[in-house]
Design a protein around this motif. Sequence first.
Motif, short mmCIF file in Angstrom:
data_model
loop_
_atom_site.label_atom_id
_atom_site.label_comp_id
_atom_site.label_asym_id
_atom_site.label_seq_id
_atom_site.Cartn_x
_atom_site.Cartn_y
_atom_site.Cartn_z
N ALA A 267 -4.28 -3.75 -3.37
CA ALA A 267 -3.25 -4.70 -2.94
C ALA A 267 -3.77 -6.13 -3.01
O ALA A 267 -3.04 -7.05 -3.40
CB ALA A 267 -2.79 -4.36 -1.52
N CYS B 155 0.82 -1.21 0.00
CA CYS B 155 0.00 0.00 0.00
C CYS B 155 0.85 1.27 0.00
O CYS B 155 0.45 2.29 -0.54
CB CYS B 155 -0.91 0.04 1.23
N ARG C 116 -6.14 4.72 2.20
CA ARG C 116 -5.70 3.41 2.65
C ARG C 116 -6.66 2.31 2.21
O ARG C 116 -6.24 1.24 1.79
CB ARG C 116 -5.55 3.41 4.18
N ALA D 130 -6.19 1.59 -1.42
CA ALA D 130 -4.91 0.93 -1.62
C ALA D 130 -5.00 -0.54 -1.23
O ALA D 130 -4.46 -1.41 -1.90
CB ALA D 130 -3.82 1.64 -0.81
N GLU D 131 -5.69 -0.80 -0.12
CA GLU D 131 -5.80 -2.19 0.33
C GLU D 131 -6.58 -3.03 -0.66
O GLU D 131 -6.25 -4.18 -0.91
CB GLU D 131 -6.43 -2.25 1.73
#
Lengths: 331, 322
Positions: free
Chosen positions: A132, A114, A125, A128-129
């Motif tokens: 990911a 991330c 976040r 991003a997760e």
Amino acid sequence: MDNILEVTNLHTSFYTMAGEVKAVNGLDFSVRKGSTLGIVGESGSGKSVTMLSIVKLLGTNGKIKEGSILFNGEDVVDKKEDYMQTLRGNKIGMIFQDPMTSLNPVLTVGYQICESLIKHKNMSRRQAEKKAVELLSEVGIPDPKNRLNNYPHEFSGGMRQRVMIAIAVSCNPQLLIADEPTTALDVTIQAQILDLMKRLQSELDTSIIIITHDLGVVADIADEIMVMYGGNMVEKGSTRDIFYNPKHPYTKGLLRSVPNPDKLIKEKLIPIDGQPPDLLNLPKGCPFSPRCPNTMKICLMKNPDLMEFENGQKARCWLLNKEARAKGKVI
Amino acid sequence: MGDLVRVENLKKYFPIRKGILGKKINYVKAVDNVSFSIKSGETLGLVGESGCGKTTTGRTVIKLYEPTEGKIYYEDKDITNLTNREMMSIRRKMQMIFQDPYASLNPRMTVSDIIRESMVVHKMYNENERREKIKELLDIVGLNSEQANRYPHEFSGGQRQRVGIARALAVEPKFIICDEPISALDVSIQAQIINTLEDLQKKYNLTYLFIAHDLSMVKHISNKIAVMYLGNMVEVAESNELYMNPQHPYTKALLSAIPIPDPDKSKKKKRIMLEGEVPSPIKPPRGCKFHPRCKYKKKICTEEQPVLKDLGNNHKIACHLF
């Protein structure tokens, strides 16, 4: 413009207690968009330093003395650290040799993936997760959602290398530099990783530089091959030309020194005699001359220029110079 | 019988301890029921992925590890239960060359001290003879005898590996275990070391156990090859036979994964991709240990562990498909 990277007359040196180590001496090469360049050579031939020069991660005692490195037409040699940080991990992805040491052991894998997404792509976040998880499943890690919260030590070597690849491709880089990405891995895992890199390249149209000492790996993955010796390119050409029509005695020697498992009758290997050169005091002429079977007088005096052939293949050897060859005697 | 070394049903389990009392809670079954024999003057190659137990096998054969079960014979003599003192005279005949030429030489000793040490330990020769012998050995392995008083850091990787070979040869062994002797070296140097090992084998009628993961080099140097997976031996055959006619699904996948230094053949080659990775040797799967990654698994594979069967032609395989 069809070159993603153009390196001209690159000189990189390290300043040590023992003196100046000339790791790269006047290297010229380019990488075409969407293609894979394989760099082969032995340890100390300047392969890794070339890659570190491109991303300017040379440490405090390393310095680019001369030359230019054009990434997308823009010279990065004089750029400041701030600018380089917008490139690294974003436009240029990196995969290092040792997946055990190149991941941070005290941060979760999810955090490390991330990190670059949040920094370069301004994601939250949560976004991003989500990305990911996609990346991890893309590189073939089962149960990606739960694996995000694991630490690197909970992964095996091949899995860690997959995580490295996931980080390297997270921001859709234009150039992916892989420094011995499979050297620490078993052959079955190596085959999986090479396959993965090929697939990602065709999906994302990334250019790849792969550094390796395994001729089998470049035969499999590279479009073009550059052979390095003593801090410079000694030969470059298409993968087929390098394997089937090598020009430089070092390339020829390398190809002869690996066994061919398809041969039923055992033939003796033909090694290259001698030792790799000492970069602290390179020989005066051609760096390969002390190990070359056909050394001539001129080889000891002057390093040859790069000769270009009709098929685009390039090699640096006096034996290819007709005049020198006619005059010179093999000593 | 021309077998110099014979190993029968060798097992090596490492206990995992927990708590202050060091209770054994489980075992790492590093080597689980391995049998093989090596004829005098021949080379057996041992291949497999990391963690499959090849190094442990090598070290147990030379009794650096005490075997948990099984028998080890050297020249038809059972050496399994010998004490360290009794092993001394046998160890002189069995030597080892290690993987990492950077870590296996003492950085504070000169090359001549390193080679001398093993002769001193085994009380061979007097001091003058030892000096002569060191010169001779350095010459044999292709090093300059003037370099005898240098320290290991002054040598390159390939030269250090030559020092390692000279050290092993110093006590005139018959059997040498080469544990990944070339994997830390550059390609152009690997061939030098392999040729040296082959020349020495011919000259002194040495027997090698050659452990490596570089399958093409193993094929080149070995007479016979054994493939290991998770502590078990899954296939053994003459090296050409194994390469041309692999039978075990794991061997097939392993061979197909070797990158060939030939772009046209590499493009044509069909790769058998193995799913997943090697399971943990602490909790190996039941039955055939390869079954979770095997395409051809049947019911019996998940229940019963296959034993080595002879297919004829000295080709042995442990698989329920045969």
